[in-house]
Write a protein that holds these residues in place. Structure first.
Motif, PDB file in Angstrom:
ATOM      1  N   GLY A 575     -14.708 -15.923  34.915  1.00  0.00           N
ATOM      2  CA  GLY A 575     -15.391 -15.312  36.044  1.00  0.00           C
ATOM      3  C   GLY A 575     -16.345 -14.222  35.624  1.00  0.00           C
ATOM      4  O   GLY A 575     -16.603 -14.005  34.435  1.00  0.00           O
ATOM      5  N   VAL A 576     -16.870 -13.540  36.627  1.00  0.00           N
ATOM      6  CA  VAL A 576     -17.893 -12.516  36.423  1.00  0.00           C
ATOM      7  C   VAL A 576     -17.481 -11.240  37.151  1.00  0.00           C
ATOM      8  O   VAL A 576     -16.953 -11.291  38.265  1.00  0.00           O
ATOM      9  CB  VAL A 576     -19.267 -13.004  36.941  1.00  0.00           C
ATOM     10  N   VAL A 577     -17.733 -10.099  36.508  1.00  0.00           N
ATOM     11  CA  VAL A 577     -17.562  -8.794  37.153  1.00  0.00           C
ATOM     12  C   VAL A 577     -18.837  -8.520  37.947  1.00  0.00           C
ATOM     13  O   VAL A 577     -19.920  -8.393  37.367  1.00  0.00           O
ATOM     14  CB  VAL A 577     -17.333  -7.680  36.115  1.00  0.00           C
ATOM     15  N   HIS A 578     -18.722  -8.461  39.268  1.00  0.00           N
ATOM     16  CA  HIS A 578     -19.899  -8.275  40.119  1.00  0.00           C
ATOM     17  C   HIS A 578     -20.069  -6.841  40.611  1.00  0.00           C
ATOM     18  O   HIS A 578     -21.098  -6.525  41.219  1.00  0.00           O
ATOM     19  CB  HIS A 578     -19.813  -9.206  41.331  1.00  0.00           C
ATOM     20  N   SER A 579     -19.076  -6.017  40.391  1.00  0.00           N
ATOM     21  CA  SER A 579     -19.156  -4.621  40.828  1.00  0.00           C
ATOM     22  C   SER A 579     -17.977  -3.885  40.231  1.00  0.00           C
ATOM     23  O   SER A 579     -17.049  -4.498  39.685  1.00  0.00           O
ATOM     24  CB  SER A 579     -19.112  -4.512  42.360  1.00  0.00           C
TER      25      SER A 579
END
Length: 969
Positions: A575-579
């Motif tokens: 996944g991705v860290v979006h904030s």
């Protein structure tokens, strides 16, 4: 009138803040030729500064603190001191000896000639009466019987038992040193009583009387806490109970407390299955005496369980209740509960506020932070706002990623209309946070993030302004910039920057590093050909300047960096860290199916020092033990926790992230005699964080060996043998420059790497340094990694206002004979700063430098040393006096170049405040050397942007300034 004579009794005042500036240097070589004869015949060196202290005491006695604090009085005292010294030296030009009476005669004469007749008269009368004053007072106390005061107690009117009250107050002062006396507390208490007063009000009056003395000696805070403890015992147990009786009472009370809590539907009935007698016997009543007043009052007001506003929970029962709630799933629950109780009640480690609120209760919402990403459709947007409300209801702080929502003017296919952009929805988020507070215990709190390429970014920057259309303002919500490395490169290289609507460039949201850069460049080319609309091009430096200007003017949006958060994330494979979160220390993946959750707690560094050959040093053995227990407690939260949203439960159980942090960093520096603004402090930040992270990661791999790996471990950086320190290489590779980070290490990381390869990890993430705004108050240390805000200050929270004084400083000043009422007034006048007070030695000024006297790059450098070890991030406040565009630009560029993932609040001071607090050293955030001259900060950054055309201002925001904001801890 207070004592003002220049006698041996006042000789403890070895220097004065008001000593004549011009005279001192000229006299420095000749003062050794003069001496003073005391009344007892002793001969001591002549110290002119004592004259200034006595004069100021005289003005204080006549005019009070407010009148004596004026600039004109300070000038008068300085001139009078010069006059007295000159007169004395003229009488004996070649040196000699003065009697103390000679000095006092000259002081009287100087006061009269200076026109200060009221002060002079009081001074003369005091000298005449001093010999008989004590005897007279004693005789009056013996002969003048005060009228009896009656109290009402349990419906009866009885005479107040003054000796018993005195004994209670004396007991509260016992063992706190000779300077903590019961008599002034008794006198102030009696002064505030009236005939017929309820007995409960007598006890309150004693507490209030004791708290007024805290500014005179910090140990009075413990006396105040003990008086409060007495009232808590009475409220909970229903009768007067001394502390000596509590060992027996605690053991009997505890099982009954658990049963009552269950009957009142406050506690989980499962707690009844513990061996309550065994746990009650394990309680340590003596630890009730560790609390200072702020800590105990905070617990009493908001943490202790109550039934119809009557408390049923005592301090040690509170810690055991929390421990029991965290040990529910353990095999040997009693042993683990006692183990958890030990680290909590000893203040070695403290769980976060939601855990303390709710552990062991019927609805055990123990997590601190929730992170979400908002989709670009109406159903998804309002579902996200609903989730915010549910999570906030049960005391969670929120971080929302709004980057996917299309920009103002974007085409809406379903209606063939144009979007109003992200801002109107943020207004709804703001109002939801206000409407749904955290369980009725504290305000709801949310932070919204937007990536720098979003076409609405310029309007997003202005959300906290007090001007403009109020329908497009969010005065109660926090905001943060989510900045990709490519933007920072364009700023450094003075390039242009392109703004897009996310529906035109949907994959940018999930890309980072070089992959993001390639996609972004391709979209810029398409936009240049007219294939992407809407679209806008701006100078990167202009947008950066606006970011810093808004940060300076409104405190928002905060500066956080997308690429370090993702490139160094152990979980980038899934996944991705979006904030980040509300307090910028959590960096976890979010998606449409996963709401990130983090459970927090902090190790008290001040409790983990030991005596070494060169003073205090880190106690690695104790630190390892504490962290092993703390990590087990945090891991247990994941399984016990109540999840208001299914996506949060699914995410937390899959990845099992926790966020253990630290607090008391400043206290540890005091104990080691290390100034915050020093290379030694930066080195301690490095070594202490290396140890904390090393033992935390080791504890997680031990838990994996016992309980199994977290389910998405395969493919993580952990699985690939890449530890957080190793991930710096990944960041350097992806960034292609602009990374300057110290890589030193002292522990055996290869051994840890091998251990992880064998056993895996229990938790995807382990470390995050939270603000600890409240739990640090509970245990009485400086918050988190913060420098001291002021050596004498007032803290505000939902429990009220509390005088807080630096006990380490007072101990040093007492040792030097410098702690007196003049020093207290000086600290008040100069907002807790020592720099303008001439009689304080340079060494102490360096050691007790306050936050605004520390050049901000020292904070950044220390944070960079911590960040290299941390798998998440840290809540890093930036303190800046006399902020300018150049200074802001250099500081935040340095943060990026040093590899920081996030920053938190920018805290600034006004120009008038800076002028008052700097006194003769000229500026705050300067770095005086041992000689008092100014030196450069330890590092700087090239290529700064033009200076902002904005004056310094006093901005009040964040947990320290807003009593209602205690979002994470």
């Amino acid at each position: 009138m207070q004592a003002t004579t220049l006698t041996p009794e006042s000789g403890s005042h070895s220097a004065a803040a008001y000593a004549p500036q011009a005279a001192r240097p000229a006299q420095a070589g000749t003062l050794q030729n003069y001496q003073i004869i005391r009344r007892n015949g002793a001969v001591v060196p002549f110290e002119p500064n004592k004259i200034a202290v006595a004069l100021m005491k005289a003005f204080l006695a006549v005019r009070g603190a407010q009148g004596a604090a004026s600039a004109s009085v300070r000038e008068d005292v300085e001139q009078l001191t010069q006059t007295v010294v000159r007169a004395l030296m003229r009488s004996r030009p070649g040196g000699g000896t003065f009697h103390i009476e000679d000095v006092q005669d000259q002081v009287e004469l100087g006061l009269m000639r200076g026109g200060h007749h009221e002060v002079a008269r009081a001074y003369v009368l005091y000298r005449e009466r001093r010999a008989q004053e004590r005897a007279t007072k004693q005789a009056e106390q013996q002969s003048a019987a005060a009228p009896a005061i009656h109290v009402t107690d349990q419906g009866q009117r009885i005479e107040l038992d003054v000796p018993r009250l005195h004994a209670l107050i004396a007991s509260a002062c016992e063992g706190l040193g000779a300077d903590v006396k019961p008599e002034p507390i008794v006198a102030e208490t009696m002064r505030n009583l009236y005939d017929g007063v309820p007995m409960s009000e007598v006890y309150k009056a004693a507490i209030l009387a004791a708290r007024t003395k805290i500014e005179t000696d910090p140990d009075y805070t413990f006396a105040t806490a003990r008086l409060l403890l007495h009232t808590i015992y009475k409220e909970v147990l229903g009768e007067e109970t001394t502390h000596a009786q509590m060992r027996e009472r605690y053991a009997d009370y505890f099982p009954a407390f658990i049963k009552r809590g269950v009957e009142a539907e406050l506690l989980n009935p499962e707690l009844l299955n513990y061996d309550l007698k065994k746990l009650g016997a394990a309680l340590k009543p003596e630890r009730d005496l560790q609390f200072d007043y702020l800590g105990l009052q905070t617990l009493y007001d908001r943490y202790f369980l109550h039934v119809r506003k009557q408390r049923i929970e005592l301090p040690q029962a509170f810690f055991m209740r929390v421990a029991m709630g965290l040990a529910l799933n353990e095999i040997d629950r009693e042993a683990r509960a006692i183990e958890f109780y030990e680290v909590l009640s000893s203040f070695d480690f403290m769980s976060s506020t939601p855990t303390l609120f709710n552990s062991g209760t019927l609805r055990s919402q123990l997590s601190s932070c929730y992170l979400t990403t908002v989709p670009d459709d109406l159903d998804g947007i309002y579902e996200s706002i609903k989730e915010n409300a549910l999570l906030s209801k049960f005391a969670g702080g929120l971080g929302n990623d709004w980057t996917r929502v299309r920009a103002l003017g974007s085409h809406i296919k379903g209606t063939n209309g144009e979007s109003q952009g992200v801002v109107p929805f943020l207004k709804v988020v703001n109002d939801t946070a206000v409407a749904v507070n955290q369980g009725g215990k504290r305000k709801g709190a949310v932070c919204c993030y937007l990536e720098t390429w979003h076409l609405d970014i310029e309007e997003f920057l202005e959300l906290r302004k007090n001007t403009g259309d109020d329908r497009r303002r969010t005065h109660d919500m926090n905001t943060a910039n989510w900045i990709p490395d490519l933007f920072m490169k364009r700023v450094m290289e003075k390039g242009e920057w392109s703004l897009f609507s996310p529906n035109s460039v949907p994959d940018l949201h999930d890309k980072f590093g070089q992959e993001f850069e390639r996609a972004y460049l391709a979209y810029e080319k398409k936009a240049a050909r007219g294939e992407i609309k809407p679209y806008k091009k701006v100078a990167a430096v202009d947008l950066w300047r606006k970011m810093l200007t808004m940060l300076f003017e409104t405190g928002h949006p905060w500066i956080t960096f997308k690429d370090p958060c993702n490139i160094r994330s152990p979980q980038q494979h899934v996944g991705v860290v979006h904030s980040s979160n509300l307090c910028t220390e959590i960096t976890l993946n979010t998606s449409d199916t996963e709401t990130a959750v983090c459970n927090l707690g902090s190790v008290n560094l001040a409790q983990h020092l030991k005596d070494g050959p060169n003073g205090k040093e880190l106690d690695h053995d104790k630190l390892k033990r504490t962290i092993a227990t703390a990590m087990r407690m945090l891991d247990n939260v994941i399984d016990i926790n109540y999840y208001a949203v299914k996506k949060a439960r699914d995410s937390n159980l899959r990845h099992r992230p926790v966020g253990m942090g630290i607090m008391g960093f400043q206290d540890a520096l005091y104990m080691m005699r290390v100034p915050y603004a020093s290379e030694a402090a930066i080195e301690f930040a490095d070594r202490s964080m290396e140890a904390v992270c090393y033992y935390a990661y080791w504890a997680s791999t031990d838990l994996a060996a016992e309980r199994g790996k977290y389910s998405t471990y395969k493919g993580s950086l952990w699985d690939r043998g890449i530890l957080p320190i190793d991930s710096l290489d990944l960041l350097a590779q992806e960034r292609g420059g602009y990374l300057e980070v110290d890589r030193s290490r002292t522990l055996d990381w290869d051994a840890l790497r091998a251990k992880i390869a064998r056993d895996g990890m229990r938790n995807s993430n382990c470390i995050a340094i939270a603000p600890t705004a409240t739990i640090s108050n509970i245990i009485g240390v400086d918050a988190s990694i913060e420098p001291c805000f002021g050596n004498l200050s007032v803290k505000s929270n939902l429990s009220g206002e509390f005088t807080v004084i630096n006990s380490y400083l007072v101990k040093d000043l007492k040792r030097l004979g410098l702690w007196d009422e003049v020093m207290i007034m000086d600290l008040k006048h100069f907002d807790g700063s020592l720099w303008p007070i001439d009689r304080v030695p340079q060494e102490l000024k360096e050691l007790y430098r306050t936050a605004f006297e520390i050049e901000p790059v020292w904070l950044v450098e220390a944070a960079a040393r911590r960040q290299k070890w941390i798998d998440q991030a840290q809540s890093l406040n930036i303190y800046m006096a006399g902020a300018s565009g150049k200074k802001l630009d250099e500081t935040y560029k340095l943060a990026w170049i040093r590899g920081l993932k996030t920053t938190y609040y920018l805290r600034t001071t006004g120009a008038t405040h800076a002028e008052k607090a700097t006194g003769r050293i000229g500026q705050l955030n300067a770095v005086p050397t041992a000689s008092g001259t100014l030196q450069a900060a330890p590092a700087s950054v090239a290529a700064s942007a033009p200076v902002l055309d904005a004056p310094a201002t006093d901005i009040k925001f964040c947990a320290i300034d807003d009593p209602g904001c205690e979002a994470c801890q």
